[in-house]
Enzyme design. Structure first.
Site, short mmCIF file in Angstrom:
data_model
loop_
_atom_site.label_atom_id
_atom_site.label_comp_id
_atom_site.label_asym_id
_atom_site.label_seq_id
_atom_site.Cartn_x
_atom_site.Cartn_y
_atom_site.Cartn_z
N ASP A 154 42.89 56.25 44.27
CA ASP A 154 43.22 57.64 44.58
C ASP A 154 43.42 57.83 46.09
O ASP A 154 43.29 56.88 46.87
CB ASP A 154 42.11 58.54 44.02
CG ASP A 154 42.62 59.85 43.47
OD1 ASP A 154 43.72 60.28 43.87
OD2 ASP A 154 41.91 60.48 42.66
N ASP A 209 48.16 66.56 39.61
CA ASP A 209 47.52 66.36 38.30
C ASP A 209 48.17 67.20 37.20
O ASP A 209 48.62 68.31 37.43
CB ASP A 209 46.03 66.73 38.39
CG ASP A 209 45.28 65.73 39.24
OD1 ASP A 209 45.88 64.76 39.74
OD2 ASP A 209 44.06 65.93 39.41
C1 GLA Z 1 42.55 63.18 41.53
C2 GLA Z 1 43.42 62.39 40.55
C3 GLA Z 1 42.94 62.67 39.14
C4 GLA Z 1 41.47 62.28 39.01
C5 GLA Z 1 40.64 63.00 40.05
C6 GLA Z 1 39.21 62.48 40.10
O1 GLA Z 1 42.73 64.56 41.39
O2 GLA Z 1 44.76 62.75 40.71
O3 GLA Z 1 43.73 61.97 38.21
O4 GLA Z 1 41.35 60.89 39.17
O5 GLA Z 1 41.18 62.85 41.36
O6 GLA Z 1 38.44 63.14 41.06
#
Ligand code: GLA
Length: 405
Positions: A154, A209
């Protein structure tokens, strides 16, 4: 101990070169040649995770038939972490994962599945846990010792870091640890990874997301989450960058989490057509028969996993109706009629009137000239392109066909 093991493996690889046939630099090429399939903790459980849940999910992948349909990765997302020890090695949270990650990977592997884990290029993960910045080689060694097969990486808390360098460092660290790992990049498309990451990761997220809605944007302040249609629309221009070993990742699936039946089928069909990774995000321990049927539709999955590895494009649009095409191996095609609108749409498609040509793959088809037999991948209906196709596409629904010359 971990350090010694990793140096030994590197030395062994150097001496026994044929045994390390894939080479010892760059990303692993023995994984990720098809869009990855599996399940991930995040969409349903967020930080509320533990080893019992992960084991139950592994059990459910097997009992539901999902493993046999191709879903082999069991992925632990954010918040599995405890602290780093005095030498800086990361530990799993001892309350949530009391048996440790090695025991969990043994459990998962014994079921014919693979285990994935999550980290972050910055100081902290998005959930505030320790990130890998400055610990990349150590973390990669730890994951290899635990038997980890997949890393989602990430991009939170990365001030001052350049994405290309940071992701390349972790790629090299994974390679040095000498255990093939699928490297799933997650920087939300912020740094245009499609332009530089084909030899860095096996997939890269293209958007923020996913959010549980058909067509909405949900603002979270400095960034937004998106529903199914906005994510699809944000893929414009990106298909030429995807292919075997390096996929555009449209984020994890929301199938079985509250969309309508037609929306779930459309969501799954779209991800399949776009050759996106298929990572289920629902509670697979408790899913309905309907959800299981969608996730295990082998015909739709086969479109996603097709060996040609070419992403679909929208070749026509008629008001709220989109027509998408995906060339497949052996001259076959997948077509998707997608109704973005709120009312069912009757539609007549005259095969003779529409030749299609893909400027990315060079594949083209004249469905009217040479007859193709087709199967509707959701209803099972069959037909051929000798006469116009009359269909009704439900609101927020799809008709998805596979055509054979
Ligand atoms: C980000 C990623 C998500 C998830 C969260 C976890 O937002 O894009 O897919 O992994 O972090 O905290």
């Amino acid at each position: 101990m971990l350090k010694a093991l990793s140096s030994f493996l590197l030395a062994a690889c150097f001496v026994l070169q044929p045994a390390c046939a894939q080479g010892t630099t760059g990303k692993y090429t023995e994984v990720g040649q098809r869009p990855q399939m599996g399940w991930n903790t995040w969409n349903t459980f967020a930080c509320d995770i533990n080893e019992k849940l992960v084991k139950e999910a592994a059990d459910a992948l097997v009992s539901s038939g999902m493993r046999d349909a191709g879903y082999v990765y069991v992925n632990i997302d954010d918040c599995w972490h405890g602290q780093r020890d005095a030498q800086g090695f990361i530990q799993a949270d001892p309350q949530r994962f009391p048996s440790g990650m090695k025991a969990l990977s043994d459990y998962v592997h014994a079921k014919g599945l693979k285990l994935g884990i999550y980290s972050d290029a910055g100081d902290k993960t998005c959930g505030g846990k320790p990130g890998s910045r400055g610990h990349e080689y150590q973390d990669a060694q730890t994951y290899a010792a635990w038997g980890i097969d997949y890393l989602k990486y990430d991009w939170c808390s990365t001030d001052g870091l350049a994405a290309r360098g940071a992701y390349t460092t972790m790629r090299d660290a994974l390679r040095a640890a000498n255990r093939p790992v699928l490297f799933s990049m997650c920087e939300w498309g912020n740094n245009k990874p499609w332009e530089w990451a084909a030899d860095v990761g096996h997939s890269w997220r293209t958007t923020g997301d996913i959010y549980l809605c058909w067509d909405c944007e949900y603002s979270r302040g400095s960034w937004s989450s998106y529903g199914i249609l906005p994510i699809l629309d944000k893929q414009a221009g990106l298909r030429k960058y995807a292919g075997p070993g390096h996929w555009n990742d449209m984020d994890m699936l929301e199938v079985g989490r509250g969309l309508t039946f037609d929306e779930d089928k459309s969501h799954f069909s779209i991800w399949a057509m776009m050759a996106s990774p298929l990572i289920a995000g629902n509670d697979i321990r408790k899913m309905s028969a309907q959800t299981r049927k969608i996730l295990t539709n082998r015909e739709v999955i086969a479109v996603n996993q097709d060996a040609l590895g070419v992403q679909a494009w929208r070749f026509m649009n008629d008001g709220q109706l989109d027509l998408w095409a995906k060339p497949l191996a052996d001259g076959e095609w997948a077509l998707m009629f997608l109704n973005r609108g709120d009312t069912a749409r009757a539609y007549r498609f005259d095969w003779a009137a529409h030749g299609i040509a893909d400027d990315v793959s060079g594949h083209h088809a004249e469905f009217g000239k040479k007859p193709y037999a087709y199967t509707d991948l959701w209803s099972g209906a069959t037909g051929d392109t000798g006469k116009p196709l009359q269909m009704t596409v439900p609101a927020h629904g799809v008709v998805m066909l596979r055509l054979k010359p």
